[in-house]
Write a protein that holds these residues in place. Structure first.
Motif, PDB file in Angstrom:
ATOM      1  N   GLU A 475       0.824  -1.203   0.000  1.00 22.31           N
ATOM      2  CA  GLU A 475       0.000   0.000   0.000  1.00 22.31           C
ATOM      3  C   GLU A 475       0.859   1.254   0.000  1.00 22.31           C
ATOM      4  O   GLU A 475       0.549   2.240  -0.689  1.00 22.31           O
ATOM      5  CB  GLU A 475      -0.921  -0.020   1.212  1.00 22.31           C
ATOM      6  N   LEU A 476       1.943   1.250   0.757  1.00 20.42           N
ATOM      7  CA  LEU A 476       2.834   2.419   0.797  1.00 20.42           C
ATOM      8  C   LEU A 476       3.478   2.646  -0.565  1.00 20.42           C
ATOM      9  O   LEU A 476       3.646   3.796  -1.002  1.00 20.42           O
ATOM     10  CB  LEU A 476       3.903   2.221   1.864  1.00 20.42           C
ATOM     11  N   GLU A 477       3.841   1.567  -1.244  1.00 21.60           N
ATOM     12  CA  GLU A 477       4.438   1.713  -2.562  1.00 21.60           C
ATOM     13  C   GLU A 477       3.425   2.275  -3.559  1.00 21.60           C
ATOM     14  O   GLU A 477       3.762   3.125  -4.389  1.00 21.60           O
ATOM     15  CB  GLU A 477       4.961   0.359  -3.051  1.00 21.60           C
ATOM     16  N   GLU A 478       2.192   1.789  -3.483  1.00 27.22           N
ATOM     17  CA  GLU A 478       1.151   2.297  -4.377  1.00 27.22           C
ATOM     18  C   GLU A 478       0.922   3.784  -4.153  1.00 27.22           C
ATOM     19  O   GLU A 478       0.628   4.529  -5.085  1.00 27.22           O
ATOM     20  CB  GLU A 478      -0.152   1.532  -4.144  1.00 27.22           C
ATOM     21  N   GLN A 479       1.048   4.214  -2.927  1.00 26.89           N
ATOM     22  CA  GLN A 479       0.850   5.634  -2.600  1.00 26.89           C
ATOM     23  C   GLN A 479       2.093   6.472  -2.863  1.00 26.89           C
ATOM     24  O   GLN A 479       2.069   7.680  -2.687  1.00 26.89           O
ATOM     25  CB  GLN A 479       0.459   5.759  -1.119  1.00 26.89           C
ATOM     26  N   GLY A 480       3.179   5.807  -3.276  1.00 32.72           N
ATOM     27  CA  GLY A 480       4.409   6.533  -3.552  1.00 32.72           C
ATOM     28  C   GLY A 480       5.129   7.008  -2.314  1.00 32.72           C
ATOM     29  O   GLY A 480       5.961   7.916  -2.378  1.00 32.72           O
ATOM     30  N   ARG A 481       4.847   6.364  -1.189  1.00 33.65           N
ATOM     31  CA  ARG A 481       5.437   6.809   0.070  1.00 33.65           C
ATOM     32  C   ARG A 481       6.735   6.092   0.392  1.00 33.65           C
ATOM     33  O   ARG A 481       7.405   6.412   1.365  1.00 33.65           O
ATOM     34  CB  ARG A 481       4.436   6.625   1.201  1.00 33.65           C
ATOM     35  N   VAL A 482       7.093   5.076  -0.393  1.00 35.53           N
ATOM     36  CA  VAL A 482       8.398   4.438  -0.262  1.00 35.53           C
ATOM     37  C   VAL A 482       8.975   4.289  -1.658  1.00 35.53           C
ATOM     38  O   VAL A 482       8.253   4.205  -2.648  1.00 35.53           O
ATOM     39  CB  VAL A 482       8.305   3.042   0.403  1.00 35.53           C
TER      40      VAL A 482
END
Length: 599
Positions: A475-482
Motif C-alpha cells: 500500500e505504501l508503494e502504491e501511494q508513492g510513500r516508499v
C-alpha cells in the motif's frame, strides 16, 4: 484467519496438551513459569544505550532502529521493560523455550552442588555423553565438550588437520561457522556483508578454500533440476582440484545454511560432496549448531535429511537451551589422532553445563518436541506458500521443520533482491509483536526459527504479522510513500559484493574505481542481469570459478596476480552487458496482542 496472541495471564497454567491434537507441544504435565507483566526497576532504555556506547565497541551491534530492552522470558514468549509480550520466532538458542522450567531446575540444583572441569571426575559428564551419543549413528562415538558453537567448529578443524596432517579446509559461500579466528575465516558471509567489508576476515582465512553455494534460487542449477546435487558437488570437486588437490584436510558445511539465507541443499548434495572429499583424503564436518536437536522435524539432525554420516559433527546454541555448552562428536579413529594434544576445556563439560544438556535431551523426548517441530513446521510452510501466492514480493519460501526463510524480491520473476522492503517488514513485525531475523547475501531473507515448543496459534500469528506487514508495504508503494527501487549507490554496492563473492575480485576493484567509491549514478552492471550472466559463466567450459580468489582466503593465483583473468582478458568483458536469460485464504494481522497492543 489470524488469531492474535491471548493475554499474557493465560500462560499462568499447566501445560498438558492432549497427545491426539496438533495444537501444540505434546507435553507431560509440568509447571511452566508464569508469563506476567514484569515489574522492571532497572535503568531506562536510553541510559543503557548510552552506557553501551561508552563501554562497548560499535561493532557489537543491536537489532532494530529502536533497540529492544528484553527483561523476561517464558517459553516462546519474551517481554520488554514495559511488559509488552513478543512471540520470539528468531531464537534457536532457547531451543525448547525461554526459562524452560526443567532446564532452570536442573541448572539451579547442579550449581548449588559443585562446579569443576573435565580434568576431575564427575558422573554427569559421562552420563550426558552416553545419552548424547544415543542420538547419533554408532560410528560417531567420541565426544569433546566445549563452550560454544564457534569453539566446536574451531576444534573440528583442528581435529581434521591433525588427523590428515593436511591444512586445506573447503567451505561454502555465505557460510557462517562462528567468530574464533579460524571460524571467521570459514564464515564467508562476513566477508562482503559489513560496512567495512569485515577487514579482518582476510587475515583469518589462511588455507581455507571457498566452493560455490548450492543456491537453488539464483545459482547455476535451480529448484527441480535433477542435476543440481551432482552439479554443485562437482563445483566442490573443482575447488579441490584447483586449490588444494594434495592438501585437503576437510570439508565443512552447515546442514542447512542459516545466516546465508536458510538455504536447503538439493537432495543428495552432501552425499555427493562427501564422496568427493573422502576420495581426496579429507574428512567431512557437519555444522549442526543451528539445526540440530530435532528442529527439522523429520530428523533429529540436519545431516540425516541428506542421508549421510559425517566424520565430525559440531553442536552448539540449542544444546544447553542458552546455557554455555557445545560439543564435537567424532569418529573414534579421528579422535585418537588428537590424543597427544592434551586437550582440556576449563568450562566445557562442567557438571552444571552437562545438567543443562541432559535436561534439554529429556524435554525434547518427553514433550515430543521433535514431532511438534514437524507438525508446526509443515503448517507454517503451507501458510507461507499461500502467502507467496498472494504477494508478488515473496519470491521464495523454503525450509524444513521450524527453520524457514522467506525471500523478498522486487518482482518474483526478476529475482532482484528487495533488501529495503525486507528491512521495513522486519521492523514492522517487531511493532506487531513478532521477533524474526533477516539474512542472506543480500539481506533480503526473513529468517523464522522459533523455539520448538510453538503452537498452531503461534504459527498463525507469525504468518498473520508477515501478511499485514507485506500488505502495508504494498500500500505504501502504491501511494508513492516508499521508493520501490534502491538508490544507484545501493545497486552499485550489491554488484560490487556479488563480483567479490564470485571470484571476480579484480573486476570488483575496477568497478569500485570507475563508480567513484560505489556512488556514481550511472551503473552499467545493473542488478540481476549481471548475476545471471556470471552464473551462466560459472557453468560454462571456461569455468571462471577456477580462478576464485576471495581476498585473503586464497593464495595469489595467476589471474589475480596480474589483475586480469586470462580468459576474460582474451574474451573481453562485453559479455557482462549482454541480456540475461533467466532460467486464497487471507491471513490478516487483526487480532489482539498482549497488553493492549494490536497486531
Amino acid at each position: 484467519f489470524f488469531f492474535g496472541l491471548s493475554s499474557a495471564m493465560e500462560l499462568v497454567r499447566t501445560w498438558s496438551v492432549s497427545s491426539t491434537t496438533d495444537e501444540g507441544p505434546l507435553v507431560k504435565k509440568r509447571k511452566v513459569k508464569p508469563a506476567f507483566t514484569p515489574q522492571y526497576q532497572g535503568p531506562a532504555k536510553r541510559d543503557i544505550v548510552e552506557a553501551r556506547k561508552q563501554h562497548l565497541s560499535d561493532g557489537q551491534y543491536t537489532f532494530y532502529k529502536e533497540p529492544l530492552l528484553l527483561v523476561e522470558g517464558a517459553m516462546q514468549y519474551i517481554f520488554d521493560e514495559q511488559g509488552r509480550r513478543y512471540l520470539d520466532a528468531y531464537s534457536n538458542v532457547c531451543h525448547i523455550g525461554h526459562c524452560h522450567p526443567h532446564v532452570v531446575e536442573a541448572v539451579q540444583k547442579a550449581m548449588a552442588t559443585v562446579l569443576t572441569n573435565t580434568r576431575y571426575l564427575h558422573p554427569t559428564i559421562a552420563l550426558y555423553a552416553e545419552r548424547l551419543k544415543q542420538r547419533f549413528p554408532p560410528e560417531l562415538d567420541t565426544v569433546f565438550f566445549v563452550n560454544s558453537g564457534s569453539e566446536a567448529n574451531d576444534l573440528a578443524v583442528r581435529l581434521a588437520r591433525v588427523h590428515t596432517q593436511r591444512a586445506g579446509i573447503v567451505a561454502l559461500q555465505h557460510a557462517y561457522h562462528g567468530t574464533t579466528s579460524v571460524c571467521t575465516g570459514l564464515s564467508t558471509c562476513l566477508a562482503p556483508g559489513t560496512k567495512g567489508g569485515c577487514t579482518d576476515w582476510k587475515y583469518c582465512a589462511r588455507d581455507i578454500w571457498i566452493a560455490p553455494n548450492p543456491d537453488l534460487v539464483r545459482g547455476v542449477f535451480r529448484k527441480g533440476d535433477p542435476k543440481a546435487a551432482e552439479g554443485y558437488a562437482e563445483m566442490v570437486q573443482n575447488t579441490i582440484n584447483t586449490k588444494c588437490p594434495d592438501d585437503v584436510a576437510g570439508f565443512i558445511a552447515e546442514s542447512i545454511q542459516g545466516v546465508g539465507g536458510q538455504v536447503v541443499f538439493p537432495p543428495g548434495y552432501l552425499k555427493a560432496v562427501y564422496e568427493k572429499v573422502r576420495a581426496a583424503g579429507g574428512v567431512c564436518i557437519a555444522d549442526e549448531v543451528q539445526v540440530g536437536f530435532g528442529r527439522t522435524g523429520q530428523c533429529y539432525w540436519g545431516f540425516e535429511t541428506q542421508g549421510v554420516v559425517p566424520d565430525i559433527v559440531t553442536l552448539g546454541k540449542p544444546i544447553g537451551n542458552g546455557f554455555p555448552l557445545a560439543a564435537v562428536v567424532v569418529k573414534r579413529h579421528i579422535a585418537k589422532s588428537f590424543d597427544d594434544c592434551q586437550y582440556f576445556n576449563t568450562a566445557g563439560g562442567n557438571p552444571v553445563s552437562c545438567a543443562a544438556g541432559l535436561a534439554v535431551l529429556e524435554s525434547i523426548e518427553e514433550d515430543k518436541l521433535q514431532e511438534n517441530a514437524r507438525i508446526q513446521g509443515e503448517y507454517c510452510m503451507q501458510l507461507l506458500e499461500e502467502l507467496k501466492a498472494r504477494h508478488p514480493r515473496v519470491g521464495d519460501v523454503r525450509g524444513m521443520g521450524l527453520f524457514m526463510g522467506v525471500e523478498l524480491m522486487k518482482e518474483r520473476h526478476s529475482l532482484e533482491p528487495a533488501p529495503e522492503a525486507t528491512a521495513r517488514v522486519f521492523e514492522r513485525c517487531k511493532e506487531l509483536g513478532l521477533l524474526i531475523g533477516k539474512g542472506g547475501p543480500y539481506n533480503n531473507v526473513l529468517r523464522i526459527k522459533p523455539p520448538i515448543c510453538v503452537t498452531r496459534d503461534d504459527i498463525e500469528f507469525i504468518v498473520g504479522c508477515l501478511e499485514r506487514a507485506l500488505q502495508e508495504e504494498a500500500e505504501l508503494e502504491e501511494q508513492g510513500r516508499v521508493v520501490s527501487e534502491p538508490s544507484a549507490s545501493d545497486v552499485n554496492l550489491l554488484v560490487y559484493n556479488y563480483l567479490k563473492q564470485n571470484g571476480f575480485g579484480h573486476l570488483a576493484t575496477q568497478f569500485k574505481q570507475e563508480t567513484g567509491g560505489l556512488k556514481k549514478e550511472d551503473n552499467p552492471f545493473y542488478g540481476l542481469k549481471l548475476q545471471s550472466v556470471l552464473a551462466a559463466a560459472a557453468s560454462s567450459s571456461v569455468r571462471p570459478q577456477e580462478h576464485v580468489d576471495y581476498e585473503g582466503a586464497q593464495k595469489i593465483s595467476d589471474c589475480t596476480a596480474t589483475g586480469t583473468c586470462p580468459d576474460l582478458k582474451q574474451n573481453g568483458t562485453n559479455g557482462l552487458h549482454d541480456e540475461a536469460h533467466p532460467a486464497t485464504n487471507g491471513h490478516a494481522a487483526n487480532g489482539h496482542a498482549a497488553n493492549g497492543h494490536t497486531a
